[in-house]
Design an enzyme around this catalytic site. Structure first.
Site, PDB file in Angstrom:
ATOM      1  N   LYS A 308       0.833  -1.226   0.000  1.00 51.75           N
ATOM      2  CA  LYS A 308       0.000   0.000   0.000  1.00 51.75           C
ATOM      3  C   LYS A 308       0.857   1.261   0.000  1.00 51.75           C
ATOM      4  CE  LYS A 308      -2.518  -0.755   3.664  1.00 51.75           C
ATOM      5  NZ  LYS A 308      -1.885  -2.006   4.107  1.00 51.75           N
ATOM      6  N   THR A 310       3.888   1.605  -1.139  1.00 51.32           N
ATOM      7  CA  THR A 310       4.549   1.712  -2.444  1.00 51.32           C
ATOM      8  C   THR A 310       3.573   2.244  -3.491  1.00 51.32           C
ATOM      9  OG1 THR A 310       5.827  -0.217  -1.787  1.00 51.32           O
ATOM     10  CG2 THR A 310       6.021   0.472  -4.071  1.00 51.32           C
ATOM     11  N   ARG A 332       2.299   7.550   7.370  1.00 51.45           N
ATOM     12  CA  ARG A 332       2.556   7.414   8.798  1.00 51.45           C
ATOM     13  C   ARG A 332       4.056   7.353   9.065  1.00 51.45           C
ATOM     14  NH1 ARG A 332      -0.691   2.024   9.441  1.00 51.45           N
ATOM     15  NH2 ARG A 332       0.099   1.888   7.313  1.00 51.45           N
ATOM     16  N   LYS A 343       9.582  -6.204  10.821  1.00 48.32           N
ATOM     17  CA  LYS A 343       8.802  -5.671   9.703  1.00 48.32           C
ATOM     18  C   LYS A 343       9.663  -4.950   8.671  1.00 48.32           C
ATOM     19  CE  LYS A 343       4.962  -2.562   8.636  1.00 48.32           C
ATOM     20  NZ  LYS A 343       5.712  -1.640   7.778  1.00 48.32           N
ATOM     21  N   ALA A 562      -2.250   0.249  14.600  1.00 48.86           N
ATOM     22  CA  ALA A 562      -3.391   0.003  13.722  1.00 48.86           C
ATOM     23  C   ALA A 562      -4.399  -0.984  14.286  1.00 48.86           C
ATOM     24  CB  ALA A 562      -2.895  -0.470  12.359  1.00 48.86           C
ATOM     25  N   PHE A 593      -3.491  -1.852   7.271  1.00 51.31           N
ATOM     26  CA  PHE A 593      -4.087  -3.175   7.125  1.00 51.31           C
ATOM     27  C   PHE A 593      -5.083  -3.230   5.960  1.00 51.31           C
ATOM     28  CE2 PHE A 593      -3.281  -3.869  11.931  1.00 51.31           C
ATOM     29  CZ  PHE A 593      -1.964  -4.159  11.670  1.00 51.31           C
ATOM     30  N   PHE A 681       3.932  -8.231  -9.652  1.00 53.94           N
ATOM     31  CA  PHE A 681       5.232  -8.844  -9.365  1.00 53.94           C
ATOM     32  C   PHE A 681       5.720  -9.542 -10.637  1.00 53.94           C
ATOM     33  CE2 PHE A 681       3.366  -8.137  -5.340  1.00 53.94           C
ATOM     34  CZ  PHE A 681       4.375  -8.070  -4.386  1.00 53.94           C
ATOM     35  N   TRP A 710       6.983  -0.085  -8.754  1.00 55.48           N
ATOM     36  CA  TRP A 710       8.128  -0.589  -7.991  1.00 55.48           C
ATOM     37  C   TRP A 710       9.370  -0.656  -8.885  1.00 55.48           C
ATOM     38  CZ3 TRP A 710      11.167  -5.110  -8.305  1.00 55.48           C
ATOM     39  CH2 TRP A 710      12.013  -5.319  -7.192  1.00 55.48           C
TER      40      TRP A 710
END
Length: 857
Positions: A308, A310, A332, A343, A562, A593, A681, A710
């Site tokens: 999200k 990206t 954020r 993470k 979150a 999320f 991808f 990306w």
């Protein structure tokens, strides 16, 4: 507010010339930084008009046009940006028909002399400059049609040197007093203009003030961006995130700030690449229409995340750098706990990220540290108050709470506010009765009801349960407590939802930290700590400005947990960005999320707090996640993907699209158009991509677009940007999911059934007791912030796709009164993550020579 300041120096300054100049420059520098002063005029003795003094004045505040910058603009012919010195304006006003005339400037040096020459030549005059002591003075005076005298004529220069009929104009700097040196230039000469310059120069200075005022007023208005975007040097295969970040040279943040219309006094620079933006901008642009408001949400993700952040960065890079549409990303701030734990960062990735990414992920401007300090100050205040009340009489406690200072005893402002809440109107500490002293001094906190915990921004599992008060000095007051991660603090949630400094202060005061022994809530305001908390948070409330790889602007602000909070960036960042982009621009923000959690909270909590109406939802999906929902094997962070995820499998994709369809339906509950962004991808086949886009459109999405940002930066998200622009022009029927007037349990049930697909809810006795308590205490009309796993639409992480027929268990219900929501807990919810066996910190290092961070993603 607009004001011009005159700076005068009188003869009473008995000190050396150097000290006088130093004092003047210091005062000028102070006035330069005063946002209430938009113009500065100098009236100094001749000896103090040095280059250092004149150039100390900011060009935009230089009413007299005496700085080198103003002179340069004048010489260049930039009439709008420059101000002509008032004396020069006065001289030019007095002279007519200068074409072909010979004009001699005598004793006129510095800025005024140079400006005069420039203006005279522009009118067609032939100009010469000469000193009084120059040997060729007589000859030049004899040939001049106009003589402009810039300083006192020496007695040894006879009037006879000036030919009859010559126009003589005498100039002086003394504009305020109007005093001029009377000199005899002979009856045969025209010297009628000699005394007119001073009065006229004063009028011309007023004209400059008007022009400066007009320029200042215009500068306060919204201006179209003049943004210089950065070019990408795309490589294949795509390097690591930090290699890409380091390969780009970011713009200086003050340059970026100017490009997007921020004023100098609205920006606080932190190093070269980040800055705080002051909230005063909202007042300046209050009449500026907002841009379009875009939310990036996602389907139910795998543990790896579906990109999200990206997508958010790729979308704004596409809008601004490739479609020339003003856009802002609002993200954020990541916690250092996950950054050093498991993470990783949250700056986006590949060629769609915020730079410098190491600064984004480490400390930033210290907001989380400010929250930690404020949170723990309040925690300390709670335990200290219990100790002091347990060990002192009413009288002793009262005397210490309201001490005698310099022979005077008085209540502080926050103590007076507490007296008013207690119904006591007295203001003299000596007049309270014993009963009133008891009511005022004793909070009677019930230790078993304390909900306020200490926080630290580190994943430290051994702080999940602690014992405090074991030292002998604490008089046996021992209790069980815990640490949460800093971003789980209610103060972080308040930072994300507040709309002003005053609103933040009020919210901080409303935070409920415990109950008293009668069952009534105890707040931060009761503890007298509200003002101190606001002081610690006064800088954290300002959003941080950064940039993307392509040089487009980003606000990084707040990062509420979150689960037990709403998981969205700040209202203030969004509001400021919406003003800066203008009516045709876009602000793109991200929800934590899946759409069932982050988006639902964005709409029902954040949009209620801000009053902002979303224009479009961008729903991020991946073939990988859809295959998981279609029955694919488990996806585990750190483990290689199974072949089902790296080889074409149309059946898994088709089966898994049920989750995408459900998330589209959830978005439609709120009446907002949805565009699906398929984050592509390299292992995704064209057939799989086409299938997802086809099903998304058939399921009610306005459009579905494959994205390659990306690997290609903003260019890879241009089609997504075009789809978002079209969707934003659709009719918007935004509505909230529930009314705040409904009972707490009914609001929970609506979310469970309409969003998650549950058959019903089931409250534990503890949860029901808390609901009854909050309702009795007057908190029943707050929105709901569900604390549920993000890995499934249900409460069971292993249930993928679209679970149905389940009963949603509510184990507990808690409240963040300052933030303004009730949060039910679905199952057990940890507020302190732990470190894995091999944390990220194994790879993170610092080069002691270059000071570069290594191994950061």
């Amino acid at each position: 507010m607009f004001s011009i300041v005159f700076f005068l120096v009188t003869a009473e300054w008995h000190c050396t010339l150097e000290i006088k100049q130093s004092r003047i420059i210091n005062e000028i520098m102070r006035l330069n930084e005063d946002p209430n002063v938009q113009g500065l005029a100098l009236d100094l003795p001749e000896s103090l008009y040095s280059s250092k003094v004149l150039n100390a004045v900011k060009p935009e505040k230089d009413v007299d046009g005496l700085s080198d910058v103003n002179l340069g603009r004048l010489v260049r012919g930039d009439a709008y940006d420059c101000l002509v010195p008032p004396t020069v304006c006065a001289v030019m006003e007095l002279l007519e028909d200068l074409g072909g005339k010979n004009v001699l400037l005598v004793g006129a040096s510095g800025t005024v002399g140079a400006a005069l020459q420039c203006m005279l030549q522009r009118e067609g005059a032939t100009t010469l400059s000469c000193r009084w002591k120059a040997p060729e003075l007589q000859t030049k005076l004899n040939h001049a049609d106009v003589v402009i005298v810039g300083s006192t004529k020496p007695d040894d220069v006879p009037v006879s040197w000036i030919k009859p009929g010559t126009t003589i104009i005498s100039c002086s700097r003394d504009l305020v007093s109007g005093k001029r040196q009377k000199q005899n230039y002979g009856q045969q000469n025209n010297h009628a203009a000699e005394n007119a310059v001073g009065s006229l120069a004063i009028a011309m200075r007023m004209q400059n003030m008007v022009k400066n005022t007009e320029r200042w007023i215009q500068s306060q208005q919204y201006r179209k961006w003049d943004l210089r975007c950065l070019k990408l040097q795309l490589l294949s295969p795509v390097p690591s995130d930090i290699e890409i970040s380091r390969a780009q040279s970011p713009k200086a943040v003050d340059v970026l700030a100017k490009e997007i219309g921020l004023l100098t006094d609205e920006v606080e620079i932190y190093g070269q690449t980040k800055a705080k933006v002051r909230l005063s901008l909202l007042e300046r642009l209050k009449d500026q229409p907002d841009g379009k408001y875009v939310l990036v949400a996602g389907i139910t993700p795998t543990p790896l995340g579906e990109g999200k952040s990206t997508v958010t960065i790729g979308l704004v890079q596409a809008l601004t750098a490739h479609l020339n549409i003003n856009s802002f990303a609002c993200l954020r701030q990541p916690s250092q706990g996950p950054t050093f734990g498991v993470k990783g960062g949250a700056a986006g990735g590949g060629y769609a990220q915020v730079i410098p990414m190491e600064e984004f992920n480490l400390h930033l401007t210290g907001d989380i540290h400010a929250i930690t300090a404020a949170n723990n100050l309040l925690a300390a205040a709670i335990d200290a108050r219990i100790l002091h009340e347990n060990t002192q009489s009413d009288k002793a406690l009262y005397n210490r709470l309201v001490p005698v200072v310099n022979g005077v005893r008085g209540f502080s402002a926050i103590q007076l506010a507490r007296l008013r809440r207690l119904g006591i109107s007295k203001t003299d500490p000596g007049t309270l009765t014993e009963e009133e002293i008891n009511k005022f001094a004793r909070l009677d906190i019930d230790p078993s009801t304390i909900t306020w915990q200490r926080v630290v921004d580190t994943n430290d599992r051994f702080l999940r349960k602690i014992t405090v008060g074991q030292a002998n000095t604490e008089k046996g007051f021992v209790r069980q407590a815990q640490f949460d991660i800093a971003v789980a603090s209610e103060i972080m949630a308040i930072l994300a939802l507040t709309t002003s400094l005053q609103d933040m202060k009020e919210r901080l005061g409303k935070m409920v930290v415990a109950n008293d022994k009668k069952g009534e809530p105890i707040t931060a305001e009761d503890l007298g700590v509200t003002g101190a908390l606001a002081v610690l948070m006064k800088d954290a409330i300002k959003p941080t400005l950064m940039q993307t790889l392509e040089g487009t602007p980003v606000f990084v602000h707040a990062g509420p947990f979150a689960n037990i909070a709403h998981g969205n960036s700040s209202v203030l960042a969004d509001k400021i960005a919406l003003k800066l982009v203008g009516e045709k621009g876009f602000v793109v923000t991200e929800a934590g999320f899946g759409a069932d959690i982050g988006m639902e909270k964005f709409f029902n909590i954040k949009c209620r707090a801000s009053g902002l109406v979303p224009s479009v939802v961008v729903l991020v999906a991946t073939v990988r996640a859809l295959k998981m929902h279609g029955g694919g094997p488990n996806v585990t962070a750190g483990a290689p993907l199974k072949k089902e995820y790296t080889e074409e499998n149309l059946q898994l994709v088709a089966d898994g699209c049920c989750n995408l369809q459900k998330q589209i339906q959830i978005t439609q509950l709120f009446g907002v158009p949805v565009v699906v962004a398929l984050n592509v991808f390299k292992t995704d086949s064209p057939a799989e991509i086409d299938l997802v886009c086809k099903i998304a459109k058939q399921s009610g999405a306005f459009d579905a677009v494959p994205c390659n940002h990306w690997s290609a930066g903003g260019r890879g998200a241009v089609k997504l940007a075009q789809a978002v622009e079209r969707a934003a022009n659709q009719k918007n029927n935004f509505k909230y999911l529930y009314s705040l007037e409904l009972p707490i349990v009914e609001k929970i049930r609506i979310i469970a059934q309409k969003v998650y697909g549950a058959q019903d809810i089931e409250l534990s006795p503890t949860a029901q007791s808390q609901v009854d308590r909050y309702t009795r205490q007057g908190f029943g009309n707050l929105p709901i912030c569900m604390a549920k796993t993000h890995l499934s639409l249900s409460h069971q992480p292993e249930r993928k796709g679209v679970p149905t027929g389940f009963i949603l268990p509510i184990s507990d219900v808690r409240a963040s009164i300052g933030a303004g929501f009730i949060y039910p807990l679905v199952g057990t919810m940890s507020t302190m993550p732990g470190l894995p066996t091999r944390p990220c910190f194994y790879d993170i290092d610092l080069d002691p020579i270059t000071e570069q961070v290594k191994g950061l993603f």
